[in-house]
Write an enzyme that holds these catalytic residues in place. Structure first.
Site, PDB file in Angstrom:
ATOM      1  N   ALA A  23       0.857  -1.195   0.000  1.00  0.00           N
ATOM      2  CA  ALA A  23       0.000   0.000   0.000  1.00  0.00           C
ATOM      3  C   ALA A  23       0.891   1.243   0.000  1.00  0.00           C
ATOM      4  O   ALA A  23       2.066   1.177   0.354  1.00  0.00           O
ATOM      5  CB  ALA A  23      -0.924   0.016   1.207  1.00  0.00           C
ATOM      6  N   PHE A  24       0.325   2.368  -0.384  1.00  0.00           N
ATOM      7  CA  PHE A  24       1.164   3.559  -0.574  1.00  0.00           C
ATOM      8  C   PHE A  24       1.739   4.090   0.731  1.00  0.00           C
ATOM      9  O   PHE A  24       2.700   4.854   0.712  1.00  0.00           O
ATOM     10  CB  PHE A  24       0.380   4.651  -1.322  1.00  0.00           C
ATOM     11  CG  PHE A  24      -0.216   5.712  -0.451  1.00  0.00           C
ATOM     12  CD1 PHE A  24      -1.406   5.505   0.202  1.00  0.00           C
ATOM     13  CD2 PHE A  24       0.432   6.921  -0.283  1.00  0.00           C
ATOM     14  CE1 PHE A  24      -1.950   6.494   1.014  1.00  0.00           C
ATOM     15  CE2 PHE A  24      -0.103   7.911   0.527  1.00  0.00           C
ATOM     16  CZ  PHE A  24      -1.289   7.698   1.187  1.00  0.00           C
ATOM     17  N   LYS A  25       1.185   3.668   1.855  1.00  0.00           N
ATOM     18  CA  LYS A  25       1.722   4.112   3.144  1.00  0.00           C
ATOM     19  C   LYS A  25       3.215   3.769   3.278  1.00  0.00           C
ATOM     20  O   LYS A  25       3.945   4.432   4.000  1.00  0.00           O
ATOM     21  CB  LYS A  25       0.952   3.458   4.302  1.00  0.00           C
ATOM     22  CG  LYS A  25      -0.543   3.692   4.333  1.00  0.00           C
ATOM     23  CD  LYS A  25      -0.897   5.095   4.732  1.00  0.00           C
ATOM     24  CE  LYS A  25      -2.367   5.270   5.085  1.00  0.00           C
ATOM     25  NZ  LYS A  25      -3.293   5.119   3.949  1.00  0.00           N
ATOM     26  N   ASP A  26       3.656   2.720   2.579  1.00  0.00           N
ATOM     27  CA  ASP A  26       5.073   2.349   2.634  1.00  0.00           C
ATOM     28  C   ASP A  26       5.983   3.472   2.147  1.00  0.00           C
ATOM     29  O   ASP A  26       7.110   3.603   2.618  1.00  0.00           O
ATOM     30  CB  ASP A  26       5.343   1.122   1.753  1.00  0.00           C
ATOM     31  CG  ASP A  26       4.754  -0.151   2.333  1.00  0.00           C
ATOM     32  OD1 ASP A  26       4.666  -0.262   3.570  1.00  0.00           O
ATOM     33  OD2 ASP A  26       4.387  -1.039   1.532  1.00  0.00           O
ATOM     34  N   LEU A  36       6.247   5.538   5.257  1.00  0.00           N
ATOM     35  CA  LEU A  36       6.585   4.855   6.514  1.00  0.00           C
ATOM     36  C   LEU A  36       7.872   4.049   6.430  1.00  0.00           C
ATOM     37  O   LEU A  36       8.418   3.643   7.453  1.00  0.00           O
ATOM     38  CB  LEU A  36       5.411   4.000   6.983  1.00  0.00           C
ATOM     39  CG  LEU A  36       4.320   4.864   7.620  1.00  0.00           C
ATOM     40  CD1 LEU A  36       3.020   4.103   7.757  1.00  0.00           C
ATOM     41  CD2 LEU A  36       4.769   5.407   8.959  1.00  0.00           C
TER      42      LEU A  36
END
Ligand SMILES: *Cc1c(COP(=O)(O)O)cnc(C)c1O
Length: 495
Positions: free
Chosen positions: A111-114, A117
């Protein structure tokens, strides 16, 4: 460069102070006092660089107290081949002549949160060192799925950090639960809580404001921190991929130098689209920012009318990472559009707190409407967009990205604006197998991890590596608690 708070611009902070503190004491969000501009030929120079090199350059403009060699080391670790399954890191996929998809889900949790994060732990621990602060950071997260997993993958085994994630026991998808229960790393903890996401989030907020807990941890040299998207260290790495996407288009001849593009972003907390706005302010030729929401369309109404009103029905949708009624990062946009009028921003936020609503002044509304277009997709429209892209372009997208495609198609039909557009693709379709399978016409669905195989068999697309390995990983975290017990979980975890 120094940073100020959206609610008090008199106090100045270094980048390291803004990142380690996360939130300003009076409740405001940190942002640069003025945004850097890209020098004339920057995009031409960047277009031949790797993603990591682009990231060093862009982040360096904002992190003036960090050295190039520090940033080079962080980008190598955060975006290296152990973490991302493509050297491009955030590749741009051509859908048709005027539509490109910026794939932000090639990292360890799909997911784009990577994108943010993976970088935040390095920025946070370096910031602590720069402040001569040698406490251990304990990150507490309440998650509805994507953020908690991505935060654990980012922080796992990073020195001087611990991370504890709480999620609603029956409020995440099967794949998401499995991803969290099998999390690896010596410094991580995971616990599910009986209740819904709001209960869990309220529980974590209470932990943050628990003075007794804070004092006790302080004695042990531990400092509580959060990984949510109000931290500047999460917004900054996201600016990079919009600059990078434009460089890719330039490099591949899809746009001429200076040619404007539009950007369409599936939006929840307004972090991702805010990063696109910053890229635009830095000088990337972005004409329109198209804000796409699901049935929780509080932002669609806001951008169209100037009134933000969270007093409305909350819907659980098939794009759950956008099921949000308070978009925290909007506050940073209001600060910029009011030319840094911190009093006005504080006033809007007070009204939001007191009544759940506020209306911006005419000057801000006009700017909003010239910069942004907005729309939303309901559940049927979301699934139809997945089906259409699969049938017509042989391109499989997830539910969040589908919301953006629906909104883009409607925007084009209504406005006649045919500008080349980059759509932010925020998750792998394999993270939301059941909804995606239904959308492409499969009615007899498998269960649990077998859904991954089913989607792979039906589409002929390989399961992303981090998800394919899930089934064979041992479950490490099976526990669940009542929300009253969350504090004792923290104490037990930090023993
Ligand atoms: C978090 C998330 C979003 C929303 O991003 P914001 O920055 O909160 O607007 C969209 N799609 C996916 C898959 C997400 O995980």
């Amino acid at each position: 460069m120094y940073y100020v708070s959206t609610r008090n611009k008199k106090l100045e902070f270094t980048p390291a102070q803004a990142i380690s503190q996360g939130l300003s004491r009076e409740g405001g969000l940190f942002l640069p006092a003025s945004l850097p501009r890209l020098p004339g030929h920057a995009l031409e120079n960047l277009k031949n660089m790797s993603y990591q090199q682009r990231a060093v350059y862009i982040m360096g403009l904002y992190l003036t107290h960090f050295t190039t060699s520090e940033l080079t080391a962080y980008t190598a670790k955060a975006y290296g081949p152990e973490k991302f399954d493509t050297r491009a890191v955030a590749p741009v996929h051509r859908v048709d002549d005027k539509t490109y998809c910026l794939e932000l889900w090639h990292g360890p949790t799909c997911a784009f949160k990577d994108m943010a994060l993976q970088m935040l732990p390095y920025l946070l621990t370096a910031s602590m060192r720069k402040n001569y602060d040698n406490r251990t950071v304990c990150v507490l997260v309440a998650t509805s799925g994507d953020t908690g997993k991505a935060a654990m993958e980012g922080f796992r085994d990073v020195d001087q950090t611990r991370i504890l994630v709480f999620y609603p026991k029956d409020g995440v998808s099967e794949v998401q639960a499995l991803q969290m229960k099998t999390q690896e790393g010596e410094n991580v903890g995971v616990c599910s809580v009986v209740g819904n996401f709001d209960d869990v989030q309220t529980g974590v907020k209470q932990l943050f404001s628990d003075e007794e807990l804070r004092a006790q941890l302080e004695k042990e040299g531990i400092f509580l921190s959060s990984a949510n998207s109000i931290n500047w260290g999460r917004v900054l790495p996201q600016i990079v991929y919009y600059v990078s996407a434009y460089c890719d288009l330039l490099r591949d001849g899809a746009v001429a130098p200076g040619e404007p593009i539009n950007v369409c972003v599936p939006t929840g907390n307004f972090g991702n689209i805010l990063a696109a706005y910053y890229a635009r302010e830095m000088g990337v030729p972005i004409a329109r920012l198209i804000c796409a929401s699901n049935s929780n369309n509080v932002l669609t109404d806001f951008l169209q009318t100037g009134t933000y009103d969270k007093n409305r029905t909350f819907f659980n949708t098939i794009s759950p990472s956008m099921d949000i009624l308070i978009s925290s990062n909007l506050e940073r946009l209001l600060y910029s559009l009011s030319d840094g009028d911190d009093r006005r921003v504080a006033g809007y936020m007070e009204q939001l707190n007191a009544t759940g609503a506020y209306t911006v002044d005419e000057d801000i509304r006009k700017k909003l409407q010239s910069l942004f277009a907005a729309g939303y997709a309901n559940e049927e429209e979301t699934k139809a967009a997945i089906g259409r892209l699969w049938q017509e372009q042989n391109y499989l997208i997830d539910t969040h990205t589908a919301v953006a495609f629906h909104v883009l198609e409607r925007y084009r039909a209504e406005s006649g604006d045919e500008t080349t557009t980059v759509v932010a693709s925020t998750a792998s379709p394999f993270k939301f197998c059941d909804a995606v399978l239904e959308a492409i016409g499969v009615t007899d669905l498998a269960q649990g991890a077998a859904l991954l195989d089913q989607l792979s068999e039906v589409t002929g697309i390989a399961i992303p590596r981090p998800l394919a390995g899930l089934r064979d990983k041992p479950v490490r975290f099976e526990g669940w608690v009542q929300k009253e017990q969350m504090k004792s979980v923290v104490n037990g975890f930090l023993k």
